[in-house]
Scaffold this motif. Structure first.
Motif, PDB file in Angstrom:
ATOM      1  N   GLN A 178       0.855  -1.190   0.000  1.00  0.00           N
ATOM      2  CA  GLN A 178       0.000   0.000   0.000  1.00  0.00           C
ATOM      3  C   GLN A 178       0.885   1.232   0.000  1.00  0.00           C
ATOM      4  O   GLN A 178       1.862   1.295   0.741  1.00  0.00           O
ATOM      5  CB  GLN A 178      -0.874   0.041   1.257  1.00  0.00           C
ATOM      6  CG  GLN A 178      -1.835  -1.127   1.383  1.00  0.00           C
ATOM      7  CD  GLN A 178      -2.816  -0.922   2.536  1.00  0.00           C
ATOM      8  OE1 GLN A 178      -2.529  -0.210   3.494  1.00  0.00           O
ATOM      9  NE2 GLN A 178      -3.981  -1.562   2.431  1.00  0.00           N
ATOM     10  N   LYS A 179       0.524   2.214  -0.823  1.00  0.00           N
ATOM     11  CA  LYS A 179       1.288   3.458  -0.823  1.00  0.00           C
ATOM     12  C   LYS A 179       0.365   4.621  -0.465  1.00  0.00           C
ATOM     13  O   LYS A 179      -0.729   4.744  -1.020  1.00  0.00           O
ATOM     14  CB  LYS A 179       1.928   3.690  -2.191  1.00  0.00           C
ATOM     15  CG  LYS A 179       2.769   4.953  -2.254  1.00  0.00           C
ATOM     16  CD  LYS A 179       2.057   6.073  -2.955  1.00  0.00           C
ATOM     17  CE  LYS A 179       2.787   7.396  -2.836  1.00  0.00           C
ATOM     18  NZ  LYS A 179       2.117   8.463  -3.616  1.00  0.00           N
ATOM     19  N   TYR A 180       0.797   5.439   0.495  1.00  0.00           N
ATOM     20  CA  TYR A 180       0.007   6.598   0.886  1.00  0.00           C
ATOM     21  C   TYR A 180       0.772   7.869   0.529  1.00  0.00           C
ATOM     22  O   TYR A 180       1.927   8.033   0.921  1.00  0.00           O
ATOM     23  CB  TYR A 180      -0.287   6.559   2.390  1.00  0.00           C
ATOM     24  CG  TYR A 180      -1.226   5.435   2.765  1.00  0.00           C
ATOM     25  CD1 TYR A 180      -2.605   5.623   2.715  1.00  0.00           C
ATOM     26  CD2 TYR A 180      -0.738   4.182   3.122  1.00  0.00           C
ATOM     27  CE1 TYR A 180      -3.477   4.589   3.029  1.00  0.00           C
ATOM     28  CE2 TYR A 180      -1.592   3.141   3.444  1.00  0.00           C
ATOM     29  CZ  TYR A 180      -2.961   3.354   3.389  1.00  0.00           C
ATOM     30  OH  TYR A 180      -3.819   2.330   3.693  1.00  0.00           O
ATOM     31  N   VAL A 206       5.343   5.183   2.229  1.00  0.00           N
ATOM     32  CA  VAL A 206       4.762   6.512   2.438  1.00  0.00           C
ATOM     33  C   VAL A 206       5.603   7.617   1.798  1.00  0.00           C
ATOM     34  O   VAL A 206       6.818   7.510   1.653  1.00  0.00           O
ATOM     35  CB  VAL A 206       4.570   6.856   3.942  1.00  0.00           C
ATOM     36  CG1 VAL A 206       3.366   6.142   4.503  1.00  0.00           C
ATOM     37  CG2 VAL A 206       5.824   6.550   4.741  1.00  0.00           C
ATOM     38  N   SER A 207       4.884   8.677   1.423  1.00  0.00           N
ATOM     39  CA  SER A 207       5.515   9.918   0.960  1.00  0.00           C
ATOM     40  C   SER A 207       5.812  10.783   2.180  1.00  0.00           C
ATOM     41  O   SER A 207       5.397  10.471   3.290  1.00  0.00           O
ATOM     42  CB  SER A 207       4.554  10.704   0.077  1.00  0.00           C
ATOM     43  OG  SER A 207       4.358  10.093  -1.146  1.00  0.00           O
ATOM     44  N   ALA A 208       6.460  11.906   1.929  1.00  0.00           N
ATOM     45  CA  ALA A 208       6.625  12.919   2.971  1.00  0.00           C
ATOM     46  C   ALA A 208       5.277  13.595   3.216  1.00  0.00           C
ATOM     47  O   ALA A 208       4.388  13.554   2.369  1.00  0.00           O
ATOM     48  CB  ALA A 208       7.643  13.949   2.509  1.00  0.00           C
ATOM     49  N   ARG A 238      10.436  13.770  -8.392  1.00  0.00           N
ATOM     50  CA  ARG A 238       9.186  14.124  -7.729  1.00  0.00           C
ATOM     51  C   ARG A 238       8.096  13.107  -8.060  1.00  0.00           C
ATOM     52  O   ARG A 238       8.001  12.623  -9.184  1.00  0.00           O
ATOM     53  CB  ARG A 238       8.746  15.545  -8.123  1.00  0.00           C
ATOM     54  CG  ARG A 238       9.735  16.639  -7.740  1.00  0.00           C
ATOM     55  CD  ARG A 238      10.094  16.620  -6.264  1.00  0.00           C
ATOM     56  NE  ARG A 238       8.978  16.743  -5.363  1.00  0.00           N
ATOM     57  CZ  ARG A 238       8.513  17.903  -4.884  1.00  0.00           C
ATOM     58  NH1 ARG A 238       9.063  19.037  -5.268  1.00  0.00           N
ATOM     59  NH2 ARG A 238       7.511  17.928  -4.032  1.00  0.00           N
ATOM     60  N   GLY A 239       7.321  12.777  -7.045  1.00  0.00           N
ATOM     61  CA  GLY A 239       6.277  11.774  -7.219  1.00  0.00           C
ATOM     62  C   GLY A 239       6.828  10.345  -7.175  1.00  0.00           C
ATOM     63  O   GLY A 239       6.109   9.384  -7.429  1.00  0.00           O
ATOM     64  N   GLY A 240       8.103  10.206  -6.814  1.00  0.00           N
ATOM     65  CA  GLY A 240       8.785   8.918  -6.926  1.00  0.00           C
ATOM     66  C   GLY A 240       8.321   7.827  -5.972  1.00  0.00           C
ATOM     67  O   GLY A 240       8.653   6.656  -6.164  1.00  0.00           O
TER      68      GLY A 240
HETATM   69 MG    MG Z   1       3.197  12.528  -4.338  1.00  0.00          MG
END
Ligand code: MG
Ligand code: ASP
Length: 407
Positions: A6-8, A40-42, A150-152
């Motif tokens: 899962q990616k948030y 997770v992203s920042a 970015r968006g990686g």
């Molecule tokens: Mg993003």
């Protein structure tokens, strides 16, 4: 029992309350019996904030140091999410990209993943833990921290899912799926239950910004079923996967558009070898990306050569071509930066004739002049004046009955 990655994204982990909410969603998946790896992203705005800090000291910071800085954003969220999970009684462990060993090349700020060592992750999963991995970052052979562009984080999630042969990679974001077109332009736009990798790649490259393009390429290459869902709303989202032959494909799946277009025409160049190279060579040397290219059949000994670029590159491209055009003996150099591109996308086009002509008919009924056309196997794109964008997209959405779900 399934293995799910899962990616948030940043908005989903934008505050302690939201991180708490993510922890509860992860917990729910665990209770359904799934093994879960979370990427997770920042926190939203954090990466921009860090870039801003660096720019206060140097407008062009050293790429290696910038990556050391940017990777801290995701390090914060992996720790906070693991703390929240443990507080809920769910065993969890966080890893930075370097700790998992997401090995990348050394192209700082835009590194590419080469290999993932999934041993530690598997061991934790085996011990019943949720594994929380920092998105967007890796490590090169020499131990330097790298970031993926970015968006990686989307790409991190897909790469992990591929390495672990996960059953599904779920991308949780602030929209509840991929739509037939942007709902801000067409309120009747419909969420797609499924879309193919190829279609999604076209939609993404044409300006639909739900997923980082590289993550879709990666998922297609390794056949990782990818699902886009909302963190804030219940629902099935949109599944991105390979075409299933037994499935009846809708002819058109979606309409993408891009507002950032500009076109340039070199009028009346002599029709002889070297013209395309003479014009586009200097453009490529300036690192300006060219999209559509049209060269007319010469009626006399001269021809017109037209191409499109991103709007931000428009004036630079014109500057470059002024001397080139004179040198070639062209009659004129002209351009227009008030144009947009509208595209219809669908794998069903392969087996249906007349799709392009239906598009042209629809636009002509609205009195919209088409300035350029290009086609591929699963897409037809037109360039029209900017003022017709909304009208054109709505008319096409209507004509291809995209508001109706396929039976
Ligand atoms: Mg993003
Ligand atoms: N935090 C990074 C960014 O804002 C990576 C990501 O969110 O995917 O671009």
């Amino acid at each position: 029992m399934a293995l799910i990655v899962q990616k948030y994204g940043g908005t989903s982990v934008g505050s302690p309350e939201r991180i708490q909410h993510v922890a509860e969603k992860v917990m729910a998946a665990r209770q359904r019996g799934d093994d879960v790896v979370v990427v997770v992203s920042a926190m939203s705005g954090e990466t921009d904030r860090l870039v801003g800090l660096a720019h206060k000291l140097d407008p062009r910071p050293e790429p290696r140091e910038l990556d050391v800085l940017l990777s801290t954003g995701e390090q914060v969220t992996i720790a906070l999410l693991s703390i929240a999970l443990q507080k809920l009684g769910c065993a969890a462990r966080s890893y930075t990209g370097a700790q998992v060993r997401i090995l990348t090349d050394n192209a700082f700020n835009k590194a590419r993943i080469r290999d993932i060592d999934e041993t530690a992750v598997r061991k934790d999963l085996g011990a019943g833990r949720v594994v929380v991995v920092a998105g967007f970052q890796g490590v090169d052979e020499d131990g330097n921290i790298t970031t993926l562009g970015r968006g990686g984080s989307d790409t991190t999630a897909v790469a992990l899912a591929a390495a672990l042969k996960a059953d599904e990679c779920q991308i949780y974001t602030d929209v509840d799926g991929v739509y037939t077109t942007d709902p801000r332009v067409v309120p009747q736009a419909r969420r797609l239950a499924r879309i193919t990798f190829e279609e999604m790649l076209e939609m993404a490259s044409l300006g639909s910004k739900v997923l980082q393009i590289r993550s879709v390429e990666f998922a297609g290459k390794y056949n990782v079923p990818l699902r886009v869902l909302s963190s804030f709303q219940e629902g099935e989202g949109t599944l991105i996967s390979f075409e299933e032959s037994q499935m009846e494909q809708p002819v058109i799946s979606g309409i993408a558009f891009n507002r950032d277009e500009a076109k340039i025409t070199v009028v009346g160049v002599p029709d002889q070898p070297g013209v395309a190279y003479g014009i586009l060579g200097p453009i490529a040397n300036a690192n300006i990306e060219v999209d559509m290219i049209v060269q007319n059949v010469a009626a006399d000994a001269t021809t017109d050569f037209t191409f499109t670029v991103h709007r931000r590159d428009y004036s630079q491209a014109l500057d470059i071509l002024r001397d080139v055009a004179i040198g070639m003996g062209a009659r004129e150099l002209s351009g227009d930066n008030k144009i947009v591109k509208i595209s219809i996308v669908g794998v069903g086009m392969r087996s249906h004739a007349g799709i392009a002509s239906k598009m042209f008919q629809t636009l002509s009924k609205e009195g919209i002049n088409i300035r350029m056309i290009s086609t591929s196997e699963i897409k037809v794109s037109v360039v029209v004046d900017e003022k017709y964008l909304e009208l054109g997209v709505r008319a096409l959405h209507d004509a291809f009955e995209l508001e109706r779900a396929p039976k």
